[in-house]
Write an enzyme that holds these catalytic residues in place. Sequence first.
Site, PDB file in Angstrom:
ATOM      1  N   ASN A   7       0.878  -1.168   0.000  1.00  0.00           N
ATOM      2  CA  ASN A   7       0.000   0.000   0.000  1.00  0.00           C
ATOM      3  C   ASN A   7       0.919   1.223   0.000  1.00  0.00           C
ATOM      4  O   ASN A   7       1.474   1.605   1.031  1.00  0.00           O
ATOM      5  CB  ASN A   7      -0.886  -0.045   1.253  1.00  0.00           C
ATOM      6  CG  ASN A   7      -1.857   1.113   1.303  1.00  0.00           C
ATOM      7  OD1 ASN A   7      -1.809   2.017   0.468  1.00  0.00           O
ATOM      8  ND2 ASN A   7      -2.720   1.102   2.294  1.00  0.00           N
ATOM      9  N   ARG A  91      -2.515  -2.084  -3.512  1.00  0.00           N
ATOM     10  CA  ARG A  91      -3.749  -1.329  -3.302  1.00  0.00           C
ATOM     11  C   ARG A  91      -3.685  -0.086  -4.187  1.00  0.00           C
ATOM     12  O   ARG A  91      -2.745   0.716  -4.072  1.00  0.00           O
ATOM     13  CB  ARG A  91      -3.860  -0.918  -1.842  1.00  0.00           C
ATOM     14  CG  ARG A  91      -5.059  -0.049  -1.620  1.00  0.00           C
ATOM     15  CD  ARG A  91      -5.019   0.615  -0.277  1.00  0.00           C
ATOM     16  NE  ARG A  91      -6.186   1.449  -0.134  1.00  0.00           N
ATOM     17  CZ  ARG A  91      -6.236   2.516   0.635  1.00  0.00           C
ATOM     18  NH1 ARG A  91      -5.167   2.890   1.310  1.00  0.00           N
ATOM     19  NH2 ARG A  91      -7.328   3.213   0.734  1.00  0.00           N
ATOM     20  N   HIS A 180     -12.816   2.663  -0.053  1.00  0.00           N
ATOM     21  CA  HIS A 180     -12.836   1.568   0.939  1.00  0.00           C
ATOM     22  C   HIS A 180     -13.551   0.337   0.382  1.00  0.00           C
ATOM     23  O   HIS A 180     -14.065  -0.484   1.139  1.00  0.00           O
ATOM     24  CB  HIS A 180     -13.569   1.980   2.238  1.00  0.00           C
ATOM     25  CG  HIS A 180     -12.914   3.056   3.030  1.00  0.00           C
ATOM     26  ND1 HIS A 180     -13.631   4.079   3.619  1.00  0.00           N
ATOM     27  CD2 HIS A 180     -11.618   3.269   3.361  1.00  0.00           C
ATOM     28  CE1 HIS A 180     -12.811   4.885   4.272  1.00  0.00           C
ATOM     29  NE2 HIS A 180     -11.583   4.412   4.129  1.00  0.00           N
ATOM     30  N   HIS A 208     -17.792   1.647   7.761  1.00  0.00           N
ATOM     31  CA  HIS A 208     -16.330   1.614   7.896  1.00  0.00           C
ATOM     32  C   HIS A 208     -15.917   2.925   8.563  1.00  0.00           C
ATOM     33  O   HIS A 208     -15.861   3.972   7.915  1.00  0.00           O
ATOM     34  CB  HIS A 208     -15.688   1.458   6.505  1.00  0.00           C
ATOM     35  CG  HIS A 208     -14.189   1.459   6.538  1.00  0.00           C
ATOM     36  ND1 HIS A 208     -13.421   0.351   6.261  1.00  0.00           N
ATOM     37  CD2 HIS A 208     -13.307   2.452   6.825  1.00  0.00           C
ATOM     38  CE1 HIS A 208     -12.141   0.658   6.385  1.00  0.00           C
ATOM     39  NE2 HIS A 208     -12.054   1.938   6.727  1.00  0.00           N
ATOM     40  N   GLY A 210     -13.088   4.652  10.341  1.00  0.00           N
ATOM     41  CA  GLY A 210     -11.677   4.760  10.742  1.00  0.00           C
ATOM     42  C   GLY A 210     -11.320   6.228  10.767  1.00  0.00           C
ATOM     43  O   GLY A 210     -12.178   7.069  11.037  1.00  0.00           O
ATOM     44  N   GLY A 212     -10.442   7.818   8.045  1.00  0.00           N
ATOM     45  CA  GLY A 212     -11.369   8.091   6.943  1.00  0.00           C
ATOM     46  C   GLY A 212     -12.575   7.207   7.214  1.00  0.00           C
ATOM     47  O   GLY A 212     -12.413   6.109   7.751  1.00  0.00           O
ATOM     48  N   ARG A 241     -11.610  15.143   8.109  1.00  0.00           N
ATOM     49  CA  ARG A 241     -12.339  15.562   6.891  1.00  0.00           C
ATOM     50  C   ARG A 241     -13.782  15.922   7.243  1.00  0.00           C
ATOM     51  O   ARG A 241     -14.395  15.277   8.093  1.00  0.00           O
ATOM     52  CB  ARG A 241     -12.352  14.426   5.863  1.00  0.00           C
ATOM     53  CG  ARG A 241     -11.001  14.176   5.249  1.00  0.00           C
ATOM     54  CD  ARG A 241     -11.045  12.976   4.324  1.00  0.00           C
ATOM     55  NE  ARG A 241      -9.977  12.041   4.655  1.00  0.00           N
ATOM     56  CZ  ARG A 241      -9.934  10.778   4.262  1.00  0.00           C
ATOM     57  NH1 ARG A 241     -10.882  10.276   3.505  1.00  0.00           N
ATOM     58  NH2 ARG A 241      -8.928  10.009   4.602  1.00  0.00           N
ATOM     59  N   ARG A 285     -10.265   8.289  21.065  1.00  0.00           N
ATOM     60  CA  ARG A 285      -9.917   8.005  22.464  1.00  0.00           C
ATOM     61  C   ARG A 285      -9.772   9.316  23.235  1.00  0.00           C
ATOM     62  O   ARG A 285     -10.244   9.436  24.358  1.00  0.00           O
ATOM     63  CB  ARG A 285      -8.635   7.180  22.538  1.00  0.00           C
ATOM     64  CG  ARG A 285      -8.868   5.734  22.134  1.00  0.00           C
ATOM     65  CD  ARG A 285      -7.608   5.025  21.789  1.00  0.00           C
ATOM     66  NE  ARG A 285      -7.108   5.480  20.493  1.00  0.00           N
ATOM     67  CZ  ARG A 285      -6.274   4.795  19.734  1.00  0.00           C
ATOM     68  NH1 ARG A 285      -5.813   3.645  20.156  1.00  0.00           N
ATOM     69  NH2 ARG A 285      -5.868   5.259  18.563  1.00  0.00           N
ATOM     70  N   GLU A 334     -14.680  -0.844  15.186  1.00  0.00           N
ATOM     71  CA  GLU A 334     -14.316  -2.076  15.883  1.00  0.00           C
ATOM     72  C   GLU A 334     -14.074  -1.866  17.374  1.00  0.00           C
ATOM     73  O   GLU A 334     -14.289  -2.783  18.165  1.00  0.00           O
ATOM     74  CB  GLU A 334     -13.028  -2.663  15.266  1.00  0.00           C
ATOM     75  CG  GLU A 334     -13.220  -3.202  13.866  1.00  0.00           C
ATOM     76  CD  GLU A 334     -11.905  -3.504  13.155  1.00  0.00           C
ATOM     77  OE1 GLU A 334     -10.912  -3.821  13.832  1.00  0.00           O
ATOM     78  OE2 GLU A 334     -11.879  -3.398  11.916  1.00  0.00           O
ATOM     79  N   ASN A 335     -13.598  -0.652  17.712  1.00  0.00           N
ATOM     80  CA  ASN A 335     -13.106  -0.456  19.092  1.00  0.00           C
ATOM     81  C   ASN A 335     -13.903   0.491  19.966  1.00  0.00           C
ATOM     82  O   ASN A 335     -13.720   0.493  21.176  1.00  0.00           O
ATOM     83  CB  ASN A 335     -11.665   0.079  19.034  1.00  0.00           C
ATOM     84  CG  ASN A 335     -10.730  -0.913  18.383  1.00  0.00           C
ATOM     85  OD1 ASN A 335     -10.606  -2.037  18.856  1.00  0.00           O
ATOM     86  ND2 ASN A 335     -10.108  -0.515  17.294  1.00  0.00           N
ATOM     87  N   GLU A 384      -8.038  -5.438   5.013  1.00  0.00           N
ATOM     88  CA  GLU A 384      -7.865  -5.091   3.601  1.00  0.00           C
ATOM     89  C   GLU A 384      -6.673  -5.811   2.983  1.00  0.00           C
ATOM     90  O   GLU A 384      -6.714  -6.198   1.815  1.00  0.00           O
ATOM     91  CB  GLU A 384      -7.725  -3.564   3.458  1.00  0.00           C
ATOM     92  CG  GLU A 384      -9.070  -2.870   3.667  1.00  0.00           C
ATOM     93  CD  GLU A 384      -8.978  -1.380   3.954  1.00  0.00           C
ATOM     94  OE1 GLU A 384      -8.475  -1.029   5.041  1.00  0.00           O
ATOM     95  OE2 GLU A 384      -9.384  -0.585   3.109  1.00  0.00           O
TER      96      GLU A 384
END
Length: 399
Positions: A7, A91, A180, A208, A210, A212, A241, A285, A334-335, A384
């Site tokens: 990537n 990628r 993505h 998704h 993240g 981004g 963004r 966080r 996820e977190n 990915e």
Amino acid sequence: MKILVINCGSSSLKYQLIDSDTEQVLAKGLCERIGIEGGCLTHQGAGKEKVTIQKDMPEHTVAVQMVIEALTDKEHGVIASLDEIGAVGHRIVHGGEKFAGSVIVTDEVVQAIEECADLAPLHNPANLIGIRSCEKIMPGVLQAAVFDTAFHQTMPKKAYLYGLPYEYYEKYKVRRYGFHGTSHDFVSARAAQILGKDRKDLRIIVCHLGNGASISAVKYGESVDTSMGLTPLEGLIMGTRCGDIDPAVVSFLGEKEQLSYQELSDVMNKKSGVLGMSGISSDFRDLGAAADQGDERAKMTLDAYAYRVAKYIGAYTAAMGGVDVIAFTAGVGENNISMREMIGEYLGFLGTKVDHEKNNLRGEEAVISTPESRVSMMVVPTNEELAIARETLRLVRKQ
Ligand code: ADP
């Protein structure tokens, strides 16, 4: 077969060496500050210590060379020689309308990626440099191009056309592409698999989330809509963004603040999102910690973020005539337990119900809704690199 997944960014290169038989990660790492002073390679072989090598990398070819050296190093390497690498999967950010799937890299493919560079001026040229560097260092090794945009090429025209004069679509291909894609494909397929169902029977919304962030409507196995557009700036509020805004804000702020297009683009890409709104951080966080201490702007920012995701879920439910599964993925998805709860609270109208105990997890596959919930809410970690390795293997086998 051992597949090297690359990537390549403008000044960085992330890699993983994956054994396609076992799908194990044999080694992974990151080259930083390529073309800038203070270059650094961080490498970790499976079961070995992480090593950091400080060395300037004036160009990407030097970075690829260093990756090969790290992979074959006697101490921290994982292969004896370059010959063990069976194929390379790259990628590629933008495939325009030319690529609705992954392809083996040929001269024509390189040319087509070059032609899409207009649409992703920061990413595609860097991705191409990655391909050329590998061609130089590993001549003859098969290379595959896996596009971020490909999965969304199934979107119907009503979803991808903007309300602009049609000639701009014809002349410049100004339209929604979405990004993505590898992740939306992987996560929707895995969600169906976890539920023991066929993706072709399900309407799935993939969130998704993240740095981004994008959301997609995957109806019976195909992407029918997604929140990112011509570029990865549209849609959700992201780390830095802005996502959706009134397009007139651009000229308004340009005049008020005397900003050029480039400066405005910087504001919208790098200084906005939850960072700009909170004035604290782009990292959830930090925002969570500030909100816990009573910071009102942090609370407002987190709520605005959740609200935007929920609005898109409502829109995509309408787009698909219903929804069966809502899957959360990437760093925040996820977190961030409390963010999933906040989004879930907006979705009661769909008959969804988050199970607070089941939702209390990070980075693991799980169904987080109650058995009565009319929609299955899930956490499905994305991968990915593995998806790129699988695509590369599929293309190698077809040769
Ligand atoms: P990228 O788009 O760079 O691949 P990621 O998918 O790695 O981004 O997501 C990064 C974001 O995930 C971080 O900015 C952070 O806000 C969030 N994140 C990661 N771990 C946690 C956690 N334990 N709790 C809350 N948020 C987290």
